[in-house]
Design a protein around this motif. Sequence first.
Motif, mmCIF file in Angstrom:
data_model
loop_
_atom_site.group_PDB
_atom_site.id
_atom_site.type_symbol
_atom_site.label_atom_id
_atom_site.label_comp_id
_atom_site.label_asym_id
_atom_site.label_seq_id
_atom_site.Cartn_x
_atom_site.Cartn_y
_atom_site.Cartn_z
ATOM 1 N N GLU A 1 0.829 -1.214 0.000
ATOM 2 C CA GLU A 1 0.000 0.000 0.000
ATOM 3 C C GLU A 1 0.859 1.258 0.000
ATOM 4 N N GLU A 2 1.951 1.241 0.760
ATOM 5 C CA GLU A 2 2.766 2.446 0.919
ATOM 6 C C GLU A 2 3.844 2.596 -0.148
ATOM 7 N N ARG A 3 4.409 1.471 -0.634
ATOM 8 C CA ARG A 3 5.571 1.551 -1.527
ATOM 9 C C ARG A 3 5.414 0.756 -2.808
ATOM 10 N N GLY A 4 4.323 0.018 -2.945
ATOM 11 C CA GLY A 4 4.050 -0.691 -4.186
ATOM 12 C C GLY A 4 4.744 -2.024 -4.339
ATOM 13 N N GLN A 5 5.521 -2.434 -3.338
ATOM 14 C CA GLN A 5 6.176 -3.726 -3.373
ATOM 15 C C GLN A 5 6.518 -4.153 -1.957
ATOM 16 N N PHE A 6 6.832 -5.438 -1.805
ATOM 17 C CA PHE A 6 7.186 -5.997 -0.504
ATOM 18 C C PHE A 6 8.486 -6.753 -0.660
ATOM 19 N N THR A 7 9.457 -6.457 0.197
ATOM 20 C CA THR A 7 10.750 -7.135 0.168
ATOM 21 C C THR A 7 10.926 -7.922 1.456
ATOM 22 N N ILE A 8 11.307 -9.184 1.320
ATOM 23 C CA ILE A 8 11.492 -10.047 2.475
ATOM 24 C C ILE A 8 12.749 -10.876 2.295
ATOM 25 N N ALA A 9 13.529 -10.999 3.362
ATOM 26 C CA ALA A 9 14.683 -11.893 3.384
ATOM 27 C C ALA A 9 14.315 -13.110 4.218
ATOM 28 N N LEU A 10 14.517 -14.287 3.651
ATOM 29 C CA LEU A 10 14.104 -15.527 4.286
ATOM 30 C C LEU A 10 15.211 -16.112 5.156
ATOM 31 N N ALA A 11 14.785 -16.930 6.111
ATOM 32 C CA ALA A 11 15.698 -17.691 6.954
ATOM 33 C C ALA A 11 15.741 -19.131 6.471
ATOM 34 N N GLY A 12 16.822 -19.814 6.786
ATOM 35 C CA GLY A 12 16.917 -21.234 6.514
ATOM 36 C C GLY A 12 16.522 -22.038 7.741
ATOM 37 N N GLY A 13 16.899 -23.296 7.754
ATOM 38 C CA GLY A 13 16.581 -24.143 8.883
ATOM 39 C C GLY A 13 15.212 -24.782 8.772
ATOM 40 N N SER A 14 14.888 -25.609 9.761
ATOM 41 C CA SER A 14 13.649 -26.382 9.691
ATOM 42 C C SER A 14 12.425 -25.612 10.172
ATOM 43 N N THR A 15 12.596 -24.684 11.110
ATOM 44 C CA THR A 15 11.436 -24.007 11.706
ATOM 45 C C THR A 15 10.608 -23.239 10.688
ATOM 46 N N PRO A 16 11.207 -22.490 9.739
ATOM 47 C CA PRO A 16 10.371 -21.693 8.830
ATOM 48 C C PRO A 16 9.692 -22.476 7.719
ATOM 49 N N LYS A 17 10.066 -23.724 7.518
ATOM 50 C CA LYS A 17 9.506 -24.464 6.383
ATOM 51 C C LYS A 17 7.975 -24.494 6.392
ATOM 52 N N PRO A 18 7.306 -24.842 7.512
ATOM 53 C CA PRO A 18 5.841 -24.817 7.492
ATOM 54 C C PRO A 18 5.274 -23.417 7.293
ATOM 55 N N LEU A 19 6.025 -22.397 7.683
ATOM 56 C CA LEU A 19 5.590 -21.020 7.414
ATOM 57 C C LEU A 19 5.595 -20.751 5.916
ATOM 58 N N TYR A 20 6.644 -21.169 5.225
ATOM 59 C CA TYR A 20 6.711 -20.973 3.776
ATOM 60 C C TYR A 20 5.599 -21.749 3.077
ATOM 61 N N GLU A 21 5.325 -22.945 3.568
ATOM 62 C CA GLU A 21 4.228 -23.730 2.987
ATOM 63 C C GLU A 21 2.894 -23.018 3.179
ATOM 64 N N ALA A 22 2.730 -22.350 4.316
ATOM 65 C CA ALA A 22 1.494 -21.608 4.569
ATOM 66 C C ALA A 22 1.391 -20.368 3.673
ATOM 67 N N ILE A 23 2.502 -19.697 3.457
ATOM 68 C CA ILE A 23 2.484 -18.528 2.564
ATOM 69 C C ILE A 23 2.090 -18.950 1.157
ATOM 70 N N ALA A 24 2.569 -20.124 0.741
ATOM 71 C CA ALA A 24 2.266 -20.609 -0.610
ATOM 72 C C ALA A 24 0.777 -20.828 -0.828
ATOM 73 N N GLN A 25 0.027 -20.999 0.252
ATOM 74 C CA GLN A 25 -1.415 -21.235 0.137
ATOM 75 C C GLN A 25 -2.221 -19.941 0.025
ATOM 76 N N GLN A 26 -1.544 -18.803 0.155
ATOM 77 C CA GLN A 26 -2.243 -17.522 0.141
ATOM 78 C C GLN A 26 -2.445 -17.019 -1.289
ATOM 79 N N ASN A 27 -3.462 -16.218 -1.464
ATOM 80 C CA ASN A 27 -3.706 -15.543 -2.738
ATOM 81 C C ASN A 27 -3.120 -14.139 -2.642
ATOM 82 N N LEU A 28 -1.896 -13.981 -3.146
ATOM 83 C CA LEU A 28 -1.156 -12.741 -2.959
ATOM 84 C C LEU A 28 -0.730 -12.156 -4.300
ATOM 85 N N PRO A 29 -0.442 -10.850 -4.331
ATOM 86 C CA PRO A 29 0.062 -10.218 -5.567
ATOM 87 C C PRO A 29 1.535 -10.561 -5.756
#
Length: 240
Positions: free
Chosen positions: A31-59
Amino acid sequence: MNKTVEVLPDLSALVARSLDLILSKLATAIEERGQFTIALAGGSTPKPLYEAIAQQNLPWDKIHVFWGDERYVPPDHPDSNELMARRAWLDRVDIPAANIHAVPTLDADPAVSAAKHEQHLREFFNSSPAEFPALDVVLLGMGDDAHTASLFPHTDALQVRDRLVTVGNKDGNPRITFTYPLINAARSVIFVVAGANKRPALAQVFAPVADDFTYPSRLIQPQGELWWLLDAAAGSELPV
């Protein structure tokens, strides 16, 4: 710095809260800048988070993905943070290839790859040599030695304050990592930490006095927001 600590009942609640927070930051950034920038982490903990993001309807065309660190292995190697994120999220959605800013890991000298990635970041964010660009979100984990990204205790990477990217070292194996000043330039830094084995390190990271170079996560003091999202196994003994 605006610091928030939340202890969630279990891993599934931790993932759900992390997802909600990231989606909130994403909506604000677009809304404010027209794009979203994210740096990801490795390891096992974020994997289910990434799987959950993949299920979203996002731009997806407005989302740019980076990595806070990467093992110095080819991108198809089983230990690659990029490969994990692609399988869990990026290969499952219609995100433009140009929006995936992978860390180069194929040069003979890791320092060359680090310099290339720094140049790419500066060009993407149009930052001057003296500036540290602000990502919207830097997602971090923490090891039981209190390392984060590839900033390991008592390693040379902890001394680097004038670069965006440097070479980390894990038991003699090189890695490419954001420097802590680049992480600290982010609008939001979100630690996602799970497991009882993290309690001793967390106690030192949260202690009023401790050695930053022994417990590197203490160096993460962003100019924006700092979020610690912990499951009960990790965070139940912390004063919140």
